[in-house]
Design an enzyme around this catalytic site. Structure first.
Site, PDB file in Angstrom:
ATOM      1  N   THR A  36       0.821  -1.227   0.000  1.00  0.00           N
ATOM      2  CA  THR A  36       0.000   0.000   0.000  1.00  0.00           C
ATOM      3  C   THR A  36       0.850   1.271   0.000  1.00  0.00           C
ATOM      4  O   THR A  36       0.328   2.353  -0.260  1.00  0.00           O
ATOM      5  CB  THR A  36      -0.856   0.056   1.279  1.00  0.00           C
ATOM      6  OG1 THR A  36       0.038   0.015   2.409  1.00  0.00           O
ATOM      7  CG2 THR A  36      -1.836  -1.104   1.359  1.00  0.00           C
ATOM      8  N   HIS A  86       6.321  22.028  -2.230  1.00  0.00           N
ATOM      9  CA  HIS A  86       5.902  22.628  -0.960  1.00  0.00           C
ATOM     10  C   HIS A  86       6.458  21.956   0.290  1.00  0.00           C
ATOM     11  O   HIS A  86       6.623  22.627   1.304  1.00  0.00           O
ATOM     12  CB  HIS A  86       4.366  22.622  -0.866  1.00  0.00           C
ATOM     13  CG  HIS A  86       3.724  23.569  -1.831  1.00  0.00           C
ATOM     14  ND1 HIS A  86       2.360  23.779  -1.874  1.00  0.00           N
ATOM     15  CD2 HIS A  86       4.256  24.375  -2.794  1.00  0.00           C
ATOM     16  CE1 HIS A  86       2.076  24.658  -2.822  1.00  0.00           C
ATOM     17  NE2 HIS A  86       3.210  25.026  -3.404  1.00  0.00           N
TER      18      HIS A  86
HETATM   19  C1  RB5 Z   1       2.557  -6.885   3.203  1.00  0.00           C
HETATM   20  O1  RB5 Z   1       1.612  -7.893   3.113  1.00  0.00           O
HETATM   21  C2  RB5 Z   1       1.874  -5.533   3.313  1.00  0.00           C
HETATM   22  O2  RB5 Z   1       1.275  -5.425   4.557  1.00  0.00           O
HETATM   23  C3  RB5 Z   1       2.891  -4.432   3.097  1.00  0.00           C
HETATM   24  O3  RB5 Z   1       3.451  -4.572   1.833  1.00  0.00           O
HETATM   25  C4  RB5 Z   1       2.352  -3.022   3.173  1.00  0.00           C
HETATM   26  O4  RB5 Z   1       1.234  -2.864   2.375  1.00  0.00           O
HETATM   27  C5  RB5 Z   1       2.164  -2.472   4.508  1.00  0.00           C
HETATM   28  O5  RB5 Z   1       1.819  -1.314   4.707  1.00  0.00           O
END
Ligand code: RB5
Length: 148
Positions: free
Chosen positions: A67, A98
């Site tokens: 993510t 900024h």
């Molecule tokens: C791994 O499964 C996932 O949790 C990691 O890549 C990330 O998204 C965590 O913030």
């Protein structure tokens, strides 16, 4: 400019795409892994990289996980780091103009390699505007110096 890049197992493909982009832009970089497809822990990659940027060993860093959130939370624990999680080119441009962000985080389960490349290119090639924005990031540094 010297750039450090790293990812966990959730960001390998985009990390490889970023490495290609850095080659094309002729920007010097070091790839700190991870090398495996097995599960690793994102703080083990984010924290050492962030320390290398905070110490001045590298000018900028790029971190990829599933993510981008775990990488950005971890990197922002290091004093002197302004890590921006960006999944669009507008944010990538303005966080450089900024916030003078010194680390870019992205999530491979959020965006594809094509957009990640564009986000990274804009982030790498946009300069900090300074002026009133320097005062603002100065206030963050002041807080860090007092409390961290
Ligand atoms: C791994 O499964 C996932 O949790 C990691 O890549 C990330 O998204 C965590 O913030």
């Amino acid at each position: 400019m010297r750039v450090a890049i790293a990812s966990d197992h959730g960001g390998i493909q985009i990390r490889q795409e970023i490495a290609k982009l850095l080659d094309e832009l002729k920007i010097e970089y070091v790839d700190f892994g991870c090398d495996c497809e097995t599960s690793v822990d994102y703080p083990d990659y984010a924290l050492p990289l962030a320390e290398k940027v905070a110490s001045g060993e590298f000018d900028r860093g790029i971190l990829i996980c599933g993510t981008g959130i775990g990488m950005s939370i971890s990197a922002n624990k290091v004093k002197g780091i302004r890590c921006a999680l960006c999944h669009d080119t507008f944010s990538a441009k303005y966080t450089r103009l900024h916030n003078d962000s010194n680390i870019l985080a992205m999530g491979e389960r959020v965006i594809g390699p094509g957009l990640a490349r564009e986000v990274a290119e804009i982030w790498l090639t946009t300069e900090f505007e300074g002026g009133r924005h320097a005062n603002r990031i100065g206030k963050i540094a002041e807080y860090e110096n007092k409390h961290l």
